[in-house]
Design a protein around this motif. Structure first.
Motif, PDB file in Angstrom:
ATOM      1  N   UNK A  48       0.856  -1.187   0.000  1.00 16.74           N
ATOM      2  CA  UNK A  48       0.000   0.000   0.000  1.00 16.74           C
ATOM      3  C   UNK A  48       0.892   1.237   0.000  1.00 16.74           C
ATOM      4  N   UNK A  49       0.332   2.340  -0.448  1.00 14.44           N
ATOM      5  CA  UNK A  49       1.049   3.611  -0.399  1.00 14.44           C
ATOM      6  C   UNK A  49       0.776   4.278   0.943  1.00 14.44           C
ATOM      7  N   UNK A  50       1.840   4.678   1.621  1.00 10.85           N
ATOM      8  CA  UNK A  50       1.710   5.356   2.905  1.00 10.85           C
ATOM      9  C   UNK A  50       2.771   6.439   2.998  1.00 10.85           C
ATOM     10  N   UNK A  51       2.317   7.654   3.258  1.00  3.93           N
ATOM     11  CA  UNK A  51       3.227   8.802   3.354  1.00  3.93           C
ATOM     12  C   UNK A  51       4.092   8.914   2.105  1.00  3.93           C
ATOM     13  N   UNK A  52       3.450   8.740   0.951  1.00  7.54           N
ATOM     14  CA  UNK A  52       4.095   8.875  -0.355  1.00  7.54           C
ATOM     15  C   UNK A  52       5.194   7.836  -0.571  1.00  7.54           C
ATOM     16  N   UNK A  53       5.133   6.756   0.186  1.00  2.67           N
ATOM     17  CA  UNK A  53       6.095   5.668   0.031  1.00  2.67           C
ATOM     18  C   UNK A  53       5.348   4.346  -0.132  1.00  2.67           C
ATOM     19  N   UNK A  54       6.027   3.367  -0.730  1.00  2.68           N
ATOM     20  CA  UNK A  54       5.446   2.040  -0.911  1.00  2.68           C
ATOM     21  C   UNK A  54       5.756   1.197   0.319  1.00  2.68           C
ATOM     22  N   UNK A  55       4.717   0.760   0.994  1.00  2.00           N
ATOM     23  CA  UNK A  55       4.880  -0.058   2.193  1.00  2.00           C
ATOM     24  C   UNK A  55       4.436  -1.481   1.892  1.00  2.00           C
ATOM     25  N   UNK A  56       5.285  -2.455   2.197  1.00  2.00           N
ATOM     26  CA  UNK A  56       4.977  -3.864   1.964  1.00  2.00           C
ATOM     27  C   UNK A  56       4.772  -4.549   3.312  1.00  2.00           C
ATOM     28  N   UNK A  57       3.670  -5.267   3.430  1.00  3.87           N
ATOM     29  CA  UNK A  57       3.337  -5.952   4.678  1.00  3.87           C
ATOM     30  C   UNK A  57       3.245  -7.452   4.440  1.00  3.87           C
ATOM     31  N   UNK A  58       3.564  -8.218   5.473  1.00  8.04           N
ATOM     32  CA  UNK A  58       3.432  -9.672   5.439  1.00  8.04           C
ATOM     33  C   UNK A  58       2.129 -10.040   6.135  1.00  8.04           C
ATOM     34  N   UNK A  59       1.212 -10.621   5.392  1.00 11.22           N
ATOM     35  CA  UNK A  59      -0.078 -11.011   5.941  1.00 11.22           C
ATOM     36  C   UNK A  59      -0.173 -12.532   6.024  1.00 11.22           C
ATOM     37  N   UNK A  60      -0.818 -13.009   7.062  1.00 13.26           N
ATOM     38  CA  UNK A  60      -1.051 -14.445   7.211  1.00 13.26           C
ATOM     39  C   UNK A  60      -2.298 -14.828   6.426  1.00 13.26           C
ATOM     40  N   UNK A  61      -2.147 -15.787   5.523  1.00 16.10           N
ATOM     41  CA  UNK A  61      -3.296 -16.248   4.752  1.00 16.10           C
ATOM     42  C   UNK A  61      -4.102 -17.296   5.488  1.00 16.10           C
ATOM     43  N   UNK A  62      -3.575 -17.773   6.603  1.00 11.58           N
ATOM     44  CA  UNK A  62      -4.250 -18.773   7.419  1.00 11.58           C
ATOM     45  C   UNK A  62      -3.688 -18.675   8.833  1.00 11.58           C
ATOM     46  N   UNK A  63      -4.196 -19.479   9.714  1.00 13.12           N
ATOM     47  CA  UNK A  63      -3.716 -19.444  11.097  1.00 13.12           C
ATOM     48  C   UNK A  63      -2.272 -19.955  11.148  1.00 13.12           C
ATOM     49  N   UNK A  64      -1.398 -19.161  11.733  1.00 14.61           N
ATOM     50  CA  UNK A  64       0.007 -19.530  11.888  1.00 14.61           C
ATOM     51  C   UNK A  64       0.281 -19.675  13.376  1.00 14.61           C
ATOM     52  N   UNK A  65       0.540 -20.897  13.792  1.00 15.86           N
ATOM     53  CA  UNK A  65       0.786 -21.164  15.208  1.00 15.86           C
ATOM     54  C   UNK A  65       2.222 -20.824  15.587  1.00 15.86           C
ATOM     55  N   UNK A  66       2.445 -20.659  16.857  1.00 17.06           N
ATOM     56  CA  UNK A  66       3.774 -20.365  17.364  1.00 17.06           C
ATOM     57  C   UNK A  66       4.724 -21.499  16.991  1.00 17.06           C
ATOM     58  N   UNK A  67       5.847 -21.149  16.405  1.00 15.73           N
ATOM     59  CA  UNK A  67       6.825 -22.142  15.990  1.00 15.73           C
ATOM     60  C   UNK A  67       6.683 -22.589  14.550  1.00 15.73           C
ATOM     61  N   UNK A  68       5.555 -22.256  13.886  1.00 16.45           N
ATOM     62  CA  UNK A  68       5.371 -22.618  12.481  1.00 16.45           C
ATOM     63  C   UNK A  68       6.242 -21.732  11.591  1.00 16.45           C
ATOM     64  N   UNK A  69       6.758 -22.313  10.527  1.00 18.67           N
ATOM     65  CA  UNK A  69       7.541 -21.536   9.572  1.00 18.67           C
ATOM     66  C   UNK A  69       6.617 -20.698   8.705  1.00 18.67           C
TER      67      UNK A  69
END
Length: 235
Positions: A48-69
């Motif tokens: 997304x564009x934020x403050x005139x810069x391109x910001x890239x985020x990592x989103x979880x597409x499913x439930x990620x448990x603690x310790x999962x890669x």
């Protein structure tokens, strides 16, 4: 050369909207480039564009448990030759690099294999005398076996196939193989010329060309095997 290799091996391809158009762009994303690849990833990248810069985020597409890669898909919809060229690896489970036949044509498995003489080797291997070299009776044409496993087939015990129907099915499968070959950007002969030239190229680029050539040679061998099958069928 170092900067180019870093940009290609650590870069991530993302669809970026430029004006009214969306284009795939190769971008460098610190930390995100540490994630491993998977064809069934549990994360995806979003920008997304934020403050005139391109910001890239990592989103979880499913439930990620603690310790999962956490994994992402490096190249959506690309075959192994592109993975080889960009990242230096390929995967046998790449869903985009499977030979799929879209027509309904099927050949009789038992009849097809019987054309390539049964040699009596372990695990019912078959071999073709015309394709063997020398007097080695133990020669096994692995490509023919691979073709038998790849081609859509049917089997009904010892019931013989109807030759006219089999020829039609074999011809349709040949035509589809020719279409697959036509979809490549180069021919097998052109790939051989590239590899035989003295042009300097990256190792990953050379490996990608060899992989692409291997796929073409396999399809050509399937076409040849189907041709021999048609020639030897009885009326």
């Amino acid at each position: 050369m170092w900067a180019l290799s870093i940009a290609q091996s650590r870069g991530i391809t993302m669809p970026i909207r430029i004006g009214a158009h969306t284009q795939n762009k190769n971008i460098l994303v610190p930390y995100a480039d540490m994630l491993n690849h998977s064809f069934q990833p549990n994360c995806f990248l979003h920008w997304r564009y934020k403050d005139r810069m391109l910001e890239v985020m990592i989103n979880a597409g499913q439930r990620v448990n603690k310790g999962d890669e956490m994994t992402i898909n490096y190249l959506l919809g690309e075959k192994n030759d592109m993975f080889m060229e960009r990242y230096g690896f390929s995967s046998p489970v790449n869903p985009c690099d499977v030979i799929k036949f879209s027509c309904n044509a099927k050949i009789h498995l038992d009849s097809f294999l019987s054309v390539f003489n049964i040699s009596g080797l372990p695990e019912e291997y078959y071999h073709n005398n015309l394709l063997s070299r020398g007097e080695d009776s133990n020669f096994v044409d692995g490509t023919v076996i691979a073709a038998a496993r790849t081609l859509p087939s049917w089997s009904d015990g010892d019931m013989p196939a109807v030759p006219s129907v089999e020829r039609k099915a074999a011809k349709e499968l040949q035509d589809e193989c020719h279409q697959m070959l036509a979809n490549f950007p180069t021919t097998s002969q052109e790939d051989k010329q590239i590899l035989d030239s003295n042009q300097q190229r990256r190792r990953t680029r050379e490996a990608a060309i060899k992989y692409r050539l291997d796929r073409k040679l396999f399809l050509e061998k399937v076409i040849q095997s189907l041709e021999m099958y048609q020639d030897r069928l009885l009326f």
